[in-house]
Design a protein around this motif. Structure first.
Motif, short mmCIF file in Angstrom:
data_model
loop_
_atom_site.label_atom_id
_atom_site.label_comp_id
_atom_site.label_asym_id
_atom_site.label_seq_id
_atom_site.Cartn_x
_atom_site.Cartn_y
_atom_site.Cartn_z
N GLU A 131 0.85 -2.88 -5.52
CA GLU A 131 0.95 -3.98 -6.48
C GLU A 131 -0.26 -4.90 -6.40
OE1 GLU A 131 5.85 -4.34 -6.67
OE2 GLU A 131 4.65 -5.82 -5.58
N SER A 132 -0.72 -5.17 -5.18
CA SER A 132 -1.83 -6.12 -5.01
C SER A 132 -3.19 -5.47 -5.24
CB SER A 132 -1.77 -6.73 -3.61
OG SER A 132 -1.90 -5.72 -2.62
N CYS A 133 -3.37 -4.23 -4.79
CA CYS A 133 -4.69 -3.60 -4.85
C CYS A 133 -4.98 -2.92 -6.20
CB CYS A 133 -4.85 -2.58 -3.73
SG CYS A 133 -4.97 -3.33 -2.10
N PHE A 134 -3.94 -2.41 -6.87
CA PHE A 134 -4.15 -1.69 -8.13
C PHE A 134 -3.65 -2.49 -9.34
CE2 PHE A 134 -3.89 1.60 -4.85
CZ PHE A 134 -5.06 2.29 -5.10
N SER A 135 -3.20 -3.72 -9.08
CA SER A 135 -2.72 -4.61 -10.16
C SER A 135 -1.65 -3.94 -11.00
CB SER A 135 -3.90 -5.03 -11.06
OG SER A 135 -4.87 -5.72 -10.30
N LEU A 136 -0.74 -3.27 -10.35
CA LEU A 136 0.37 -2.60 -11.04
C LEU A 136 1.53 -3.56 -11.20
CD1 LEU A 136 0.30 0.80 -9.10
CD2 LEU A 136 -0.58 0.37 -11.39
N PRO A 137 2.29 -3.45 -12.31
CA PRO A 137 3.48 -4.30 -12.45
C PRO A 137 4.51 -4.00 -11.38
CG PRO A 137 3.39 -2.63 -14.18
CD PRO A 137 2.07 -2.60 -13.48
N SER A 138 4.53 -2.75 -10.92
CA SER A 138 5.42 -2.36 -9.83
C SER A 138 4.72 -1.30 -8.99
CB SER A 138 6.73 -1.80 -10.39
OG SER A 138 7.53 -1.29 -9.33
N ALA A 144 3.40 6.46 -3.90
CA ALA A 144 4.00 5.78 -2.76
C ALA A 144 5.01 6.68 -2.06
CB ALA A 144 4.68 4.48 -3.22
N GLY A 145 5.81 7.39 -2.85
CA GLY A 145 6.78 8.32 -2.27
C GLY A 145 6.11 9.46 -1.53
N GLY A 146 5.01 9.99 -2.10
CA GLY A 146 4.30 11.09 -1.45
C GLY A 146 3.67 10.67 -0.13
N ILE A 147 3.05 9.48 -0.10
CA ILE A 147 2.43 8.99 1.14
C ILE A 147 3.49 8.76 2.21
CG2 ILE A 147 1.17 7.06 2.17
CD1 ILE A 147 -0.29 6.75 -0.51
N LEU A 148 4.60 8.16 1.82
CA LEU A 148 5.67 7.91 2.79
C LEU A 148 6.25 9.21 3.33
CD1 LEU A 148 7.37 5.69 4.15
CD2 LEU A 148 8.98 5.89 2.25
N LEU A 149 6.47 10.17 2.44
CA LEU A 149 7.00 11.46 2.87
C LEU A 149 6.03 12.20 3.79
CD1 LEU A 149 8.85 13.31 -0.05
CD2 LEU A 149 9.73 12.68 2.19
N SER A 150 4.74 12.06 3.55
CA SER A 150 3.75 12.75 4.39
C SER A 150 3.85 12.27 5.84
CB SER A 150 2.33 12.52 3.85
OG SER A 150 1.94 11.16 4.00
N ILE A 151 4.13 10.98 6.02
CA ILE A 151 4.30 10.44 7.37
C ILE A 151 5.57 11.00 8.00
CG2 ILE A 151 4.62 8.32 8.72
CD1 ILE A 151 3.07 6.85 6.48
N MET A 152 6.62 11.15 7.20
CA MET A 152 7.90 11.61 7.72
C MET A 152 7.89 13.08 8.13
SD MET A 152 10.48 9.66 5.08
CE MET A 152 11.96 10.21 5.94
N ILE A 153 7.09 13.90 7.44
CA ILE A 153 7.08 15.34 7.75
C ILE A 153 6.01 15.72 8.76
CG2 ILE A 153 8.04 15.92 5.50
CD1 ILE A 153 5.28 16.79 4.57
#
Length: 283
Positions: A131-138, A144-153
């Motif tokens: 939200e802060s770095c890419f100025s996305l509304p959300s 985000a899901g892919g990065i989080l999953l990569s840490i989990m696996i």
């Protein structure tokens, strides 16, 4: 019957029970899914884009959720596989045994952390970062899901590859040293080619874990049943089932549609496992 015979009988009984339990799970999911395929054709269910099973004119199609599940999992694998294999090389061939004994339990702990904790960290850190770095509304997105999953696996890939590489190194180390072969030559031309099968095994396990993950992905992807884009919200099949199964009336069209979604996910995982099994056989 001697002790060895008793032990053999117990192992066979447990194996048989596990196989039968898996068989009945598949049978139950298939039975509950057939109802929806009588109302909606299988191809319309898979290829349609609208999900509104409780409207006055129900629309039941799963394509956006299916694509999101595959999309998130592929991103996770692309990130995690090179890091996991590199970490396995480091643990098996670079550091000594004493440090490995300290690091390996820490990696195993990563696999035991509840997914809701990962989801909370992802929501607070990753989502806010986007939200802060890419100025996305959300910041809730497929990425985000892919990065989080990569840490989990990561722990699954690292553990399987490290164990295999240690065995390969033990097999070739003495003869390599006798021939004056350097460590890095042995890693490049002996360990890496021989470890291909274990890398694929770790990939299969990690991909199955990624495609079946629910809570963590649900917290960072936004849960919008729309066609997925990298920086937009999406919803995976496990998240869909987790969110809506509690509110679905038993034996309703909605209820059976959710079982149909689970059935489709099971088929996709089965096909992916068959493909990787064929690749392993070729290797």
């Amino acid at each position: 019957m001697n002790l060895e015979g008793i032990f053999s009988f117990i192992i066979k009984a447990i194996t048989f029970f596990s196989i039968m339990m898996l068989f009945f799970i598949i049978l139950f999911i298939t039975k509950e899914s057939i109802v929806i395929f009588k109302e909606v054709s299988f191809f319309k269910f898979v290829l349609g884009t609208n999900w509104n099973p409780i409207g006055s004119h129900p629309e039941i199609a799963i394509l956006p959720m299916l694509l999101a599940t595959i999309y998130v999992s592929i991103i996770a694998i692309i990130i995690a596989l090179p890091i996991g294999v590199g970490a396995a090389f480091f643990l098996s061939s670079v550091i000594n045994r004493e440090y490995r004994k300290i690091i390996n339990p820490l990696i195993d702990i990563l696999a035991g952390i509840p997914s809701v904790i990962y989801g909370l960290i992802g929501f607070v850190v990753l989502v806010r970062f986007f939200e802060s770095c890419f100025s996305l509304p959300s910041g809730e997105s497929i990425l985000a899901g892919g990065i989080l999953l990569s840490i989990m696996i990561l722990p699954y890939i690292i553990s399987i590859c490290t164990e295999s590489m240690l065995k390969i190194q033990k097999k070739y180390k003495q003869s390599s040293q006798a021939l004056g072969v350097s460590k890095w030559y042995m890693i490049r031309y002996l360990i890496l080619p021989t470890a291909k099968e274990s890398i694929i095994a770790g990939l299969i396990l990690a991909l199955g874990r990624a495609m079946g993950e629910t809570m963590a992905v649900m917290m960072v992807t936004g849960n919008s049943p729309i066609l997925p884009k990298l920086f937009s919200r999406a919803q995976t099949i496990p998240s869909l089932i987790a969110l809506e199964m509690g509110g679905a009336q038993v034996d309703s069209l909605h209820y059976h549609a959710l079982f149909g979604a689970g059935f489709l996910l099971m088929i996709v995982l089965f096909i992916i496992n068959l493909i990787f099994y064929w690749i392993r056989k070729r290797i």
